[in-house]
Each structure stands twice: as structure tokens, then as C-alpha cells.
Design an enzyme around this catalytic site. Structure first.
Site, PDB file in Angstrom:
ATOM      1  N   SER A 104      39.312  31.671  34.221  1.00 36.05           N
ATOM      2  CA  SER A 104      39.543  33.108  34.241  1.00 36.05           C
ATOM      3  C   SER A 104      40.880  33.409  34.940  1.00 36.05           C
ATOM      4  O   SER A 104      41.911  32.928  34.481  1.00 36.05           O
ATOM      5  CB  SER A 104      38.350  33.807  34.908  1.00 36.05           C
ATOM      6  OG  SER A 104      38.317  35.177  34.586  1.00 36.05           O
ATOM      7  N   HIS A 238      30.911  34.316  29.964  1.00 32.35           N
ATOM      8  CA  HIS A 238      32.161  34.134  30.689  1.00 32.35           C
ATOM      9  C   HIS A 238      32.068  32.966  31.662  1.00 32.35           C
ATOM     10  O   HIS A 238      33.057  32.277  31.913  1.00 32.35           O
ATOM     11  CB  HIS A 238      32.510  35.426  31.432  1.00 32.35           C
ATOM     12  CG  HIS A 238      33.908  35.462  31.955  1.00 32.35           C
ATOM     13  ND1 HIS A 238      35.013  35.533  31.122  1.00 32.35           N
ATOM     14  CD2 HIS A 238      34.406  35.423  33.217  1.00 32.35           C
ATOM     15  CE1 HIS A 238      36.126  35.548  31.848  1.00 32.35           C
ATOM     16  NE2 HIS A 238      35.776  35.485  33.118  1.00 32.35           N
TER      17      HIS A 238
END
Length: 260
Positions: A104, A238
Site C-alpha cells: 500500500s 486490500h
């Protein structure tokens, strides 16, 4: 090669410069893997990675300021400063090939560190591994860092990867929120920029149910390298790397050993 995900990690030592949690293999390392956590993340999130690779691989995980045993250190609020400081800290450890992995926000940071290593030291990483983050020229920064605490917490919980009980406790939340807001400020102010190329292979990873980006987004990381590019789509959101730990580690380990 050991790819077990849940073994107890070996004792970790913290470098004098305070930037890395460093897991020392039994033998002299042949290579190093630097792991750069996500926004709001910490080195402890990647604790199990300390035993996930062979003894030739030394694992280092970045310890961002403002959390855990760096709780009293001022937070960093810009990608440029964070990348500068991580690059300066890793420079003394370039005696063996270095591979970067960023998840990320950490993916953008890994790219920036790779660029600085070449520009400032003439050294390219052995490979750049990027996870769950658009490449620099496709970024669409969000302004949630400007909003109140509840909006910020809602975004953190939407993405997952953070203990909900931690954010539900008012006292603990007061401790962790400054670092989370600082990281989301980095994410929110790091806007689209040229796809500056790195001089190494790039490997991208994404969960097939990520709520924020798609496999097509991750495929655009191919535009930051003229060398090998591969995209792996794994089951999950995610934070697919929690449930897919062994699968992900096995892929990274294979690519690390292929560089010998």
C-alpha cells in the site's frame, strides 16, 4: 527453504539509527529484503516474515516514527522526507543485493527509495515488489486526512488490516491516531507524478477483492520498468497478504533465489 507463516520469529535487533527491525540469519547474508509497511502499519505487522525465508536472506522491516518503540519520535508527514530518511538509513547496508517490498503506502515508498538509491548512490535494487497500490502516474490521492477522526477511522476499517478493538478503545485510539493521520497525510499529498523508471524487475501483487483498486491498476506498474514485470492476483481484499501469507512468501522467496 522455510515458508512457514506462523513460526515464532527469531530475536530481533533494532539498528542504532532506529529505522529498521532487523532479523539476523545464522550465516552471513547473501541478500537483504527491506519491507516497507502500509499507512498506519508498523514493523510488528510483518513479524512473521523474520523466519519466512532461508538463512541467506536477512529481513529488515521499516520502523516508522510515532508508533510502538518510536512512539515519542515525531511523525513524518511527506513522502519526500520519509523516502529520504529510509534511503539514508539503508545506505550502509548495500554490501549485498537489496530487494524492496512495499505494501500500500509502502509500495510508493519502495519506488521512491529505489529511485534515490540509483540517483544518489548508483545502486539499483535486485527487484522491486509492490503490493496493493497504484503506480505513481495513476494515483488519485484522497483527502480523508483533512477530515475528522471518525472519517479517518472509517477509512482505516474499510481497508482492513487494523485491529478494530485498538481503534474502539478511546485511550489507545488517542495514542495511535497521530501516526495514522500522518501516514494518510503522506498518502493524500503524494499525487500523480511521472512514471520514473527503476532499473530492476518489478513484481506486483493485489487481492482480487481489493475495494480501492483493480488488477488493471496494478498492471500499470509495468510502465516503471524496462525489465521483467509480473502481476500476481491472489484471493482477498486490500490486506490479502494476511490470509495468503504462505502463498505470497513462497512467490517472493522464489524470486529472491532466482536472482542468485
Amino acid at each position: 527453504m522455510n515458508v512457514g507463516a506462523h513460526r515464532t520469529a527469531p530475536p530481533a535487533a533494532v539498528d542504532g539509527d532506529r529505522w529498521f527491525r532487523r532479523y539476523r540469519p545464522a550465516a552471513v547474508p547473501r541478500r537483504r529484503l527491506l519491507v516497507l509497511p502500509h499507512a498506519g502499519g508498523s514493523a510488528s505487522f510483518f513479524h512473521a516474515w523474520g523466519t519466512a525465508f532461508d538463512h541467506g536472506t536477512e529481513v529488515l522491516v521499516a520502523r516508522y516514527p510515532g508508533r510502538h518503540d518510536r512512539l515519542t519520535d515525531p511523525c513524518v508527514h511527506s513522502m519526500e522526507e520519509l523516502a529520504d530518511r529510509v534511503t539514508a538509513a539503508i545506505t550502509p547496508l548495500l554490501d549485498v543485493p537489496l530487494t524492496l517490498f512495499g505494501h500500500s503506502m509502502g509500495a510508493s515508498l519502495a519506488h521512491e527509495v529505489a529511485l534515490r538509491l540509483w540517483r544518489e548512490h548508483g545502486v539499483s535494487p535486485a527487484a522491486l515488489h509492490v503490493s496493493s497500490r497504484k503506480p505513481p502516474h495513476r494515483l488519485t490521492p484522497h483527502q480523508v486526512y483533512k477530515e475528522g477522526d471518525e472519517a479517518l477511522i472509517e477509512e482505516v476499517l474499510r481497508l482492513g488490516g487494523t485491529d478494530e478493538a485498538l481503534l474502539a478503545d478511546p485511550d489507545l485510539r488517542e495514542v495511535v491516531l497521530p501516526a495514522i493521520r500522518a501516514d494518510f497525510t503522506i498518502v493524500g499529498t503524494y499525487g500523480p507524478r511521472p512514471a520514473d523508471p527503476v532499473r530492476c524487475p518489478v513484481y506486483a501483487y493485489i487481492g482480487d477483492q481489493d475495494p480501492s483498486l483493480s488488477a488493471a491498476d496494478m498492471s500499470d506498474w509495468s510502465e516503471v520498468t524496462a525489465e521483467e514485470f509480473r502481476l500476481d492476483v491472489l484471493p482477498g481484499g486490500h490486506f490479502y497478504l494476511l490470509d495468503q501469507h504462505e502463498n505470497l512468501i513462497r512467490r517472493i522467496a522464489r524470486r529472491l533465489s532466482a536472482g542468485d
